[in-house]
Scaffold this motif. Structure first.
Motif, PDB file in Angstrom:
ATOM      1  N   ALA A 214      70.710 -37.365 -24.202  1.00 24.66           N
ATOM      2  CA  ALA A 214      70.100 -37.259 -25.530  1.00 24.66           C
ATOM      3  C   ALA A 214      69.199 -36.029 -25.565  1.00 24.66           C
ATOM      4  CB  ALA A 214      69.302 -38.525 -25.848  1.00 24.66           C
ATOM      5  N   PHE A 218      69.763 -32.722 -27.838  1.00 22.62           N
ATOM      6  CA  PHE A 218      68.708 -32.292 -28.751  1.00 22.62           C
ATOM      7  C   PHE A 218      68.327 -30.831 -28.495  1.00 22.62           C
ATOM      8  CE2 PHE A 218      64.182 -31.916 -29.924  1.00 22.62           C
ATOM      9  CZ  PHE A 218      64.279 -32.249 -31.259  1.00 22.62           C
ATOM     10  N   SER A 221      71.032 -28.472 -29.526  1.00 21.79           N
ATOM     11  CA  SER A 221      71.158 -28.391 -30.979  1.00 21.79           C
ATOM     12  C   SER A 221      70.063 -27.547 -31.617  1.00 21.79           C
ATOM     13  CB  SER A 221      71.140 -29.804 -31.576  1.00 21.79           C
ATOM     14  OG  SER A 221      72.202 -30.568 -31.078  1.00 21.79           O
ATOM     15  N   THR A 228      70.387 -28.558 -37.570  1.00 18.18           N
ATOM     16  CA  THR A 228      69.093 -29.232 -37.571  1.00 18.18           C
ATOM     17  C   THR A 228      69.076 -30.451 -38.481  1.00 18.18           C
ATOM     18  OG1 THR A 228      68.004 -27.131 -37.136  1.00 18.18           O
ATOM     19  CG2 THR A 228      66.621 -28.944 -37.902  1.00 18.18           C
ATOM     20  N   ILE A 231      71.256 -33.242 -37.142  1.00 15.91           N
ATOM     21  CA  ILE A 231      70.649 -33.925 -35.990  1.00 15.91           C
ATOM     22  C   ILE A 231      69.738 -35.045 -36.474  1.00 15.91           C
ATOM     23  CG2 ILE A 231      69.053 -33.680 -34.044  1.00 15.91           C
ATOM     24  CD1 ILE A 231      70.073 -30.771 -33.877  1.00 15.91           C
ATOM     25  N   ARG A 232      68.942 -34.748 -37.488  1.00 13.75           N
ATOM     26  CA  ARG A 232      68.035 -35.769 -38.019  1.00 13.75           C
ATOM     27  C   ARG A 232      68.814 -36.970 -38.537  1.00 13.75           C
ATOM     28  NH1 ARG A 232      64.396 -31.483 -41.492  1.00 13.75           N
ATOM     29  NH2 ARG A 232      63.369 -30.472 -39.708  1.00 13.75           N
ATOM     30  N   MET A 235      70.175 -38.935 -35.439  1.00  9.79           N
ATOM     31  CA  MET A 235      69.148 -39.731 -34.785  1.00  9.79           C
ATOM     32  C   MET A 235      68.765 -40.944 -35.634  1.00  9.79           C
ATOM     33  SD  MET A 235      68.831 -38.331 -31.949  1.00  9.79           S
ATOM     34  CE  MET A 235      69.091 -36.800 -31.072  1.00  9.79           C
TER      35      MET A 235
END
Length: 399
Positions: A214, A218, A221, A228, A231-232, A235
């Motif tokens: 992870a 992260f 990325s 970006t 990714i949010r 998650m």
């Protein structure tokens, strides 16, 4: 009127090989359920080994000669060294060489275009669905085998928790890489479910794999700024799935019992390092003393060493050294190091996956001399050797 042409699926030795690899999770869950009655897994892997040797002989007599010579040499030496327990010695040789033969064969077949590299990724995709189903479903209905004594952890009907933990760790690494290639809702869901399986099994190596990759995902990325926002979202979705899972009472109870077990183990440990290695390092001093002073440097004390009273480190590369001596250790390590160099030239992600796979094998064991996890190690090498060629994303997401 248009003529409709129906393409028939051609069945040949390559199709049979891929089918046998695909059903590995099903075979191993049956083997776990019938562990004390029928050696299903051993029969399956022996047949698979014979099939791989036959296919290798058909496609490259040179590679077949090299592999079969080494297999025969190891068998002869272990027959001499292992003493009375020859059967278990030969059985462990087969487990040690099966991943090596698989890597050599699959790499050759892909280069020779006898099979497509996309099939390897499809098998990994299928495993990432089948394994969670076989782990979670029995537990939800109150069946299966607990991961540890005292009703701690879930592992479905799979027998050895360390082996299945390595497999699930391999799948989590694969899914993080796949997510790195392309943000996909299906991959996200599968990743979350596979992570939940590891959480339910309760192995420290499994938890470490999730945290490490992870973090790698992260950090990687961040350098790709266009991802970006995605990714949010990723998650957030993973967090929601985890929260929903943890809201289930039975899962709460399982995870709570795992952490209680960890606290108990921490109290028995001499240090944090002792705890992380599950007290395995306590055997190291005696093992080194016997190895050095007992004239075992060259050929080791044999695969049946534990049955003959020798220490079992449960740390694969130390066990490899002690059981096969410097000769066997160097031969096996040279193969895996050479293949790692090939992987590292193609992809940083592939190199990280192999490094962590070897680290898990070294630190927690239950890989090189074990059927299920050994085959997962082979697959980690096989698909990372082809990461560089898998540039067409459609090949990874379509049949």
């Amino acid at each position: 009127m248009k003529k409709i042409v129906v393409k028939r699926l051609r069945f040949n030795v390559y199709t049979i090989l891929l089918a046998l690899l695909l059903i590995m999770p099903i075979v191993d869950t049956i083997s776990g359920a019938l562990h004390d009655m029928v050696p299903v897994g051993q029969v399956y892997r022996f047949f698979l080994l014979i099939l791989m040797l036959v296919i290798l002989a058909q496609n490259s007599q040179k590679k077949f000669a090299i592999v079969s010579t080494m297999l025969l040499l190891f068998t002869i030496l272990q027959t001499v060294v292992s003493g009375v327990d020859i059967f278990n010695g030969v059985k462990d040789i087969i487990k040690l060489f099966t991943p090596i033969i698989m890597i050599v064969l699959m790499e050759l077949l892909i280069i020779e275009k006898k099979i497509k590299d996309a099939y390897i990724f499809r098998i990994m995709d299928a495993w990432s669905v089948i394994y969670p189903i076989l782990i979670i479903t029995p537990g939800l209905f109150g069946y299966g085998i607990n991961a540890y004594d005292g009703n701690v952890g879930w592992k479905g009907f799979f027998y050895a928790v360390n082996e299945i933990s390595f497999i699930m760790s391999g799948l989590v690494m694969y899914l993080f890489w796949k997510l790195h290639k392309e943000i996909n809702i299906g991959t996200l869901v599968l990743l979350a479910i596979n992570c939940i399986c590891i959480a339910l099994m309760g192995t420290k190596t499994g938890y470490a794999t999730i945290i490490l990759f992870a973090g790698i995902f992260f950090i990687d990325s961040i350098f790709e700024k266009k991802y970006t926002k995605k990714i949010r979202v990723c998650m957030l979705i993973i967090l929601v799935i985890f929260m929903c899972a943890l809201g289930y009472t039975k899962i709460q109870n399982v995870t709570a019992s795992i952490f209680e077990r960890w606290q108990y183990q921490k109290g028995l440990s001499h240090s944090t390092v002792d705890f992380l290695f599950s007290m395995r390092l306590r055997r190291l001093e005696d093992a080194i003393s016997i190895f050095v002073n007992g004239f075992y440097l060259l050929l080791g004390w044999g695969f049946a060493g534990e049955a003959n009273g020798f220490p079992n480190m449960e740390m694969d590369f130390l066990d490899l050294l002690f059981r096969t001596g410097l000769v066997g250790f160097c031969i096996v390590c040279m193969f895996y190091v050479r293949k790692f160099c090939d992987v590292s030239k193609k992809s940083l992600w592939g190199a990280l996956i192999i490094i962590w796979s070897i680290a898990l094998s070294f630190g927690a064991g239950h890989v090189l001399f074990y059927g299920q996890s050994g085959m997962m190690l082979a697959f980690n090498y096989i698909y990372t050797l082809n990461i560089g060629e898998a540039r067409d994303k459609r090949a990874l997401y379509t049949l």
